[in-house]
Design a protein around this motif. Structure first.
Motif, PDB file in Angstrom:
ATOM      1  N   GLY A  17     -25.148 -10.291  -1.432  1.00 19.75           N
ATOM      2  CA  GLY A  17     -25.218 -11.747  -1.292  1.00 19.75           C
ATOM      3  C   GLY A  17     -26.223 -12.165  -0.254  1.00 19.75           C
ATOM      4  O   GLY A  17     -26.846 -11.341   0.403  1.00 19.75           O
ATOM      5  N   ASP A  18     -26.362 -13.483  -0.107  1.00 22.43           N
ATOM      6  CA  ASP A  18     -27.328 -14.067   0.809  1.00 22.43           C
ATOM      7  C   ASP A  18     -26.854 -13.876   2.244  1.00 22.43           C
ATOM      8  O   ASP A  18     -25.861 -14.466   2.652  1.00 22.43           O
ATOM      9  CB  ASP A  18     -27.431 -15.562   0.451  1.00 22.43           C
ATOM     10  CG  ASP A  18     -28.270 -16.326   1.443  1.00 22.43           C
ATOM     11  OD1 ASP A  18     -29.130 -15.705   2.080  1.00 22.43           O
ATOM     12  OD2 ASP A  18     -28.044 -17.546   1.566  1.00 22.43           O
ATOM     13  N   PRO A  19     -27.539 -13.011   3.033  1.00 17.51           N
ATOM     14  CA  PRO A  19     -27.033 -12.745   4.379  1.00 17.51           C
ATOM     15  C   PRO A  19     -27.231 -13.944   5.308  1.00 17.51           C
ATOM     16  O   PRO A  19     -28.119 -14.755   5.098  1.00 17.51           O
ATOM     17  CB  PRO A  19     -27.857 -11.553   4.843  1.00 17.51           C
ATOM     18  CG  PRO A  19     -29.061 -11.517   3.983  1.00 17.51           C
ATOM     19  CD  PRO A  19     -28.772 -12.273   2.734  1.00 17.51           C
ATOM     20  N   LEU A  20     -26.351 -14.039   6.324  1.00 14.80           N
ATOM     21  CA  LEU A  20     -26.429 -15.138   7.276  1.00 14.80           C
ATOM     22  C   LEU A  20     -27.441 -14.831   8.369  1.00 14.80           C
ATOM     23  O   LEU A  20     -28.195 -15.689   8.804  1.00 14.80           O
ATOM     24  CB  LEU A  20     -25.042 -15.369   7.890  1.00 14.80           C
ATOM     25  CG  LEU A  20     -24.869 -16.592   8.774  1.00 14.80           C
ATOM     26  CD1 LEU A  20     -25.233 -17.864   8.032  1.00 14.80           C
ATOM     27  CD2 LEU A  20     -23.429 -16.669   9.266  1.00 14.80           C
ATOM     28  N   ILE A  21     -27.423 -13.571   8.814  1.00 17.71           N
ATOM     29  CA  ILE A  21     -28.355 -13.157   9.864  1.00 17.71           C
ATOM     30  C   ILE A  21     -29.151 -11.961   9.348  1.00 17.71           C
ATOM     31  O   ILE A  21     -28.565 -11.020   8.804  1.00 17.71           O
ATOM     32  CB  ILE A  21     -27.606 -12.720  11.144  1.00 17.71           C
ATOM     33  CG1 ILE A  21     -26.753 -13.871  11.692  1.00 17.71           C
ATOM     34  CG2 ILE A  21     -28.585 -12.222  12.216  1.00 17.71           C
ATOM     35  CD1 ILE A  21     -25.830 -13.451  12.813  1.00 17.71           C
ATOM     36  N   LYS A  73     -40.188  -9.312  21.212  1.00 16.01           N
ATOM     37  CA  LYS A  73     -41.620  -9.013  21.279  1.00 16.01           C
ATOM     38  C   LYS A  73     -42.210  -8.937  19.873  1.00 16.01           C
ATOM     39  O   LYS A  73     -43.268  -9.476  19.588  1.00 16.01           O
ATOM     40  CB  LYS A  73     -41.795  -7.674  22.009  1.00 16.01           C
ATOM     41  CG  LYS A  73     -43.204  -7.123  22.069  1.00 16.01           C
ATOM     42  CD  LYS A  73     -43.955  -7.728  23.249  1.00 16.01           C
ATOM     43  CE  LYS A  73     -45.359  -7.169  23.373  1.00 16.01           C
ATOM     44  NZ  LYS A  73     -45.400  -5.746  23.727  1.00 16.01           N
ATOM     45  N   SER A  74     -41.488  -8.265  18.979  1.00 15.03           N
ATOM     46  CA  SER A  74     -41.983  -8.164  17.607  1.00 15.03           C
ATOM     47  C   SER A  74     -40.824  -8.060  16.643  1.00 15.03           C
ATOM     48  O   SER A  74     -39.681  -7.851  17.041  1.00 15.03           O
ATOM     49  CB  SER A  74     -42.901  -6.949  17.467  1.00 15.03           C
ATOM     50  OG  SER A  74     -42.146  -5.762  17.608  1.00 15.03           O
ATOM     51  N   GLY A  75     -41.118  -8.225  15.365  1.00 10.50           N
ATOM     52  CA  GLY A  75     -40.073  -8.232  14.357  1.00 10.50           C
ATOM     53  C   GLY A  75     -39.675  -9.663  14.057  1.00 10.50           C
ATOM     54  O   GLY A  75     -40.281 -10.603  14.566  1.00 10.50           O
ATOM     55  N   SER A  76     -38.639  -9.808  13.238  1.00  6.00           N
ATOM     56  CA  SER A  76     -38.229 -11.169  12.908  1.00  6.00           C
ATOM     57  C   SER A  76     -36.721 -11.285  12.832  1.00  6.00           C
ATOM     58  O   SER A  76     -36.007 -10.321  12.542  1.00  6.00           O
ATOM     59  CB  SER A  76     -38.849 -11.583  11.573  1.00  6.00           C
ATOM     60  OG  SER A  76     -38.142 -10.960  10.521  1.00  6.00           O
ATOM     61  N   ILE A  77     -36.232 -12.475  13.174  1.00  3.41           N
ATOM     62  CA  ILE A  77     -34.804 -12.760  13.066  1.00  3.41           C
ATOM     63  C   ILE A  77     -34.673 -14.059  12.272  1.00  3.41           C
ATOM     64  O   ILE A  77     -35.368 -15.042  12.560  1.00  3.41           O
ATOM     65  CB  ILE A  77     -34.156 -12.937  14.458  1.00  3.41           C
ATOM     66  CG1 ILE A  77     -34.381 -11.687  15.316  1.00  3.41           C
ATOM     67  CG2 ILE A  77     -32.663 -13.238  14.318  1.00  3.41           C
ATOM     68  CD1 ILE A  77     -33.821 -11.787  16.722  1.00  3.41           C
ATOM     69  N   THR A  78     -33.813 -14.030  11.277  1.00  2.00           N
ATOM     70  CA  THR A  78     -33.564 -15.237  10.487  1.00  2.00           C
ATOM     71  C   THR A  78     -32.074 -15.529  10.534  1.00  2.00           C
ATOM     72  O   THR A  78     -31.259 -14.630  10.343  1.00  2.00           O
ATOM     73  CB  THR A  78     -34.005 -15.013   9.026  1.00  2.00           C
ATOM     74  OG1 THR A  78     -35.356 -14.571   9.028  1.00  2.00           O
ATOM     75  CG2 THR A  78     -33.903 -16.299   8.228  1.00  2.00           C
ATOM     76  N   VAL A  79     -31.725 -16.753  10.877  1.00  2.00           N
ATOM     77  CA  VAL A  79     -30.323 -17.148  10.918  1.00  2.00           C
ATOM     78  C   VAL A  79     -30.127 -18.300   9.941  1.00  2.00           C
ATOM     79  O   VAL A  79     -30.746 -19.352  10.096  1.00  2.00           O
ATOM     80  CB  VAL A  79     -29.904 -17.578  12.342  1.00  2.00           C
ATOM     81  CG1 VAL A  79     -28.457 -18.044  12.341  1.00  2.00           C
ATOM     82  CG2 VAL A  79     -30.080 -16.429  13.322  1.00  2.00           C
ATOM     83  N   ASP A  80     -29.304 -18.082   8.956  1.00  3.04           N
ATOM     84  CA  ASP A  80     -29.012 -19.092   7.947  1.00  3.04           C
ATOM     85  C   ASP A  80     -30.302 -19.710   7.386  1.00  3.04           C
ATOM     86  O   ASP A  80     -30.421 -20.921   7.259  1.00  3.04           O
ATOM     87  CB  ASP A  80     -28.117 -20.181   8.555  1.00  3.04           C
ATOM     88  CG  ASP A  80     -27.464 -21.033   7.462  1.00  3.04           C
ATOM     89  OD1 ASP A  80     -27.292 -20.515   6.343  1.00  3.04           O
ATOM     90  OD2 ASP A  80     -27.137 -22.197   7.732  1.00  3.04           O
ATOM     91  N   GLY A  81     -31.258 -18.844   7.114  1.00  2.00           N
ATOM     92  CA  GLY A  81     -32.492 -19.314   6.490  1.00  2.00           C
ATOM     93  C   GLY A  81     -33.545 -19.828   7.453  1.00  2.00           C
ATOM     94  O   GLY A  81     -34.673 -20.083   7.069  1.00  2.00           O
TER      95      GLY A  81
END
Ligand SMILES: Nc1ncnc2c1ncn2[C@@H]1O[C@H](COP(=O)(O)OP(=O)(O)OP(=O)(O)O)[C@@H](O)[C@H]1O
Ligand SMILES: [Mg+2]
Lengths: 262, 224
Positions: A17-21, A73-81
């Motif tokens: 499913g669509d993850p939240l984080i 510093k690098s990478g990405s974090i997405t919270v609820d889109g």
């Protein structure tokens, strides 16, 4: 708002499913210290995650990156889109959807329990005082502390304060709750009342990321246990598998120490 | 006291209304100066913590400048030097500004200490709830910070009140300048200065009482 370009993470045991984080290849440095190393983690809606590992392994750092108390510093974090960047828009969007409970409670000493709970809904969400109070009383009821609504934090026990802190975060009606060792500062006899509150929250379907060494709690509510050491996620599994047969040697020695202390 | 000098407090008695008005002047100067000092103190702390380096430096330079020069020189500067650039202020306004600016520099350092004494978990909890930095400072940090340094800050405000006597140098309306005038008319220096000494003592006592009443009402919440 909706960022559909986010890649599905390739994490073992990633929820369907669509993850939240979603955290992807996250690296965090404190000066010259590499605190998070290529962390990939995805948290599904309604999922309960327990994060454990030795002191200094980066557990607090990880969850503090989720609500941008720390910048990466690098990478990405997405919270609820919402993809997190330094813009105040992303910070505002994320912080109002993510609740956090700290080891040291951090209630505001000059405000009553009720004021602690209504401050953010009124000032951040712009909710009217009467409605904010009604919501606050509902959540205080839920953590079974409504009768202390008019008291100041210093007049409450540690366990009561931590339950207020949970209610305070819930008053913002967050989509996910982050817990950073919520019972570590408590006297042993108060640990249970806080854990019970958290179990109740889990039962009601809240998405939770909990840093804790309470293995009983992990067994009872966690969908996944994540083990970290030296800024890396070394192992993740469902609690039964993790506690019965940890694969990584560091996880085995860590569990040995935890059990020796309990 | 020279031999044969006889005390005569009747002059003081005659001048009592003028002296009491002087007390009122001193209290007025002091309260206005404190208000300004508090504004400068809090504003300075905010700027001191700004992410813009020039603003931070400006505050540091201001504090150093004020704390390392005599108050008398500061007030002369305001009163005599500023008219040269077209800024003419009456003595009482000048005195209030001088007291506020001087007290403000000390207040910045005191209040900053209070802000630093606040656990950073308080700030994090506010931020995590979605409040902005400014809201966190105003609603979460400020009150406990002021409470932490309240004795030092009010002590500084008493100092400010006593320092207001130096404003007599520019003939601002306050107790010492009233006393100087009476003394120059009656030549009863001992009686006059003895009396205003007691009056300053009473003013300090009054203010300290006021501070403690305020603190009991404003800092209601228990700690530990
Ligand atoms: N603000 C900071 N500045 C520099 N180093 C930091 C900072 N915060 C954490 N660290 C370092 O980063 C590492 C990870 O810290 P973190 O607090 O995330 O560990 P943790 O797993 O939560 O440990 P604990 O179980 O003791 O809470 C530690 O070595 C710590 O010393
Ligand atoms: Mg930690």
């Amino acid at each position: 708002m909706q960022d559909t370009s986010v890649m599905r993470p390739t994490v073992p045991a990633a929820p369907a499913g669509d993850p939240l984080i979603v955290m992807e290849a996250v690296n965090k440095w404190y000066g010259t210290y590499h605190a998070l190393r290529d962390v990939n983690l995805s948290v599904g809606r309604g999922e309960k995650i327990v994060l454990c590992g030795p002191s200094g392994s980066g557990k607090s750092t990880l969850i503090r990156c989720i609500n941008q108390l720390e910048t990466i510093k690098s990478g990405s974090i997405t919270v609820d889109g919402t993809r997190l960047d330094d813009s105040s828009r992303s910070v505002d969007a994320v912080r109002s959807e993510v609740g956090m409970v700290f080891q040291s409670f951090n209630l505001f000493p000059h405000m009553t329990v009720l004021q602690n709970c209504t401050l953010a809904p009124m000032r951040v969400r712009g909710i009217a005082a009467a409605q904010a109070e009604a919501t606050a009383r509902r959540y205080l009821e839920r953590v079974r502390i409504a009768e202390h609504a008019h008291k100041y934090p210093a007049q409450l026990s540690g366990g009561q304060q931590q339950r207020v802190a949970i209610a305070r975060a819930l008053c913002m009606e967050p989509k996910v709750m982050l817990f950073d060792e919520p019972t570590s500062a408590l006297d042993p006899e108060m640990v249970k009342e806080v854990l019970d509150t958290m179990v109740g929250l889990a039962r009601d379907g809240m998405t939770m990321v909990c840093v804790t060494h309470e293995m009983g709690f992990a067994r009872q509510v966690a969908d996944r246990v994540i083990f970290m050491a030296e800024g890396e996620i070394l192992e993740q599994a469902d609690p039964e598998t993790f506690f019965r047969s940890p694969r990584h040697p560091r996880a085995r020695s860590f569990l040995g120490e935890i059990l020796a202390h309990h | 006291m020279p031999l044969g000098y006889t005390l005569d407090f009747s002059v003081v008695l005659d001048a009592l209304p003028a002296l009491l008005w002087g007390c009122a002047g001193t209290i007025g100067l002091a309260l206005a100066g404190m208000a300004l000092a508090l504004v400068i103190g809090i504003g300075g702390v905010v700027l001191r913590g700004s992410k813009h380096r020039p603003l931070r430096s400006l505050v540091i330079v201001f504090v150093e400048l004020i704390r390392n020069t005599p108050f008398l020189v500061q007030i002369f500067f305001l009163f005599f030097a500023l008219p040269n650039i077209g800024l003419v202020l009456n003595p009482t306004v000048t005195a209030i500004i001088a007291l506020g600016v001087n007290g403000g520099a000390y207040a910045i350092e005191i209040i900053r200490g209070g802000v630093q004494s606040i656990d950073k978990g308080q700030v994090e909890a506010g931020l995590a709830l979605g409040l902005h930095k400014g809201q966190v400072f105003r609603m979460i940090v400020l009150k406990p910070a002021l409470r932490a340094i309240y004795p030092s800050l009010t002590g500084q405000f008493i100092m400010l009140t006593l320092t207001s006597s130096i404003c007599s140098a520019i003939a601002a309306y306050e107790l010492t300048s009233v006393a100087q005038r009476i003394e120059s008319e009656t030549f009863r220096s001992f009686e006059v200065y003895f009396t205003i000494t007691l009056m300053y003592l009473a003013i300090s006592w009054l203010l300290m009482t006021g501070f403690s009443v305020f603190s009991r009402r404003y800092f209601l919440y228990p700690t530990r």
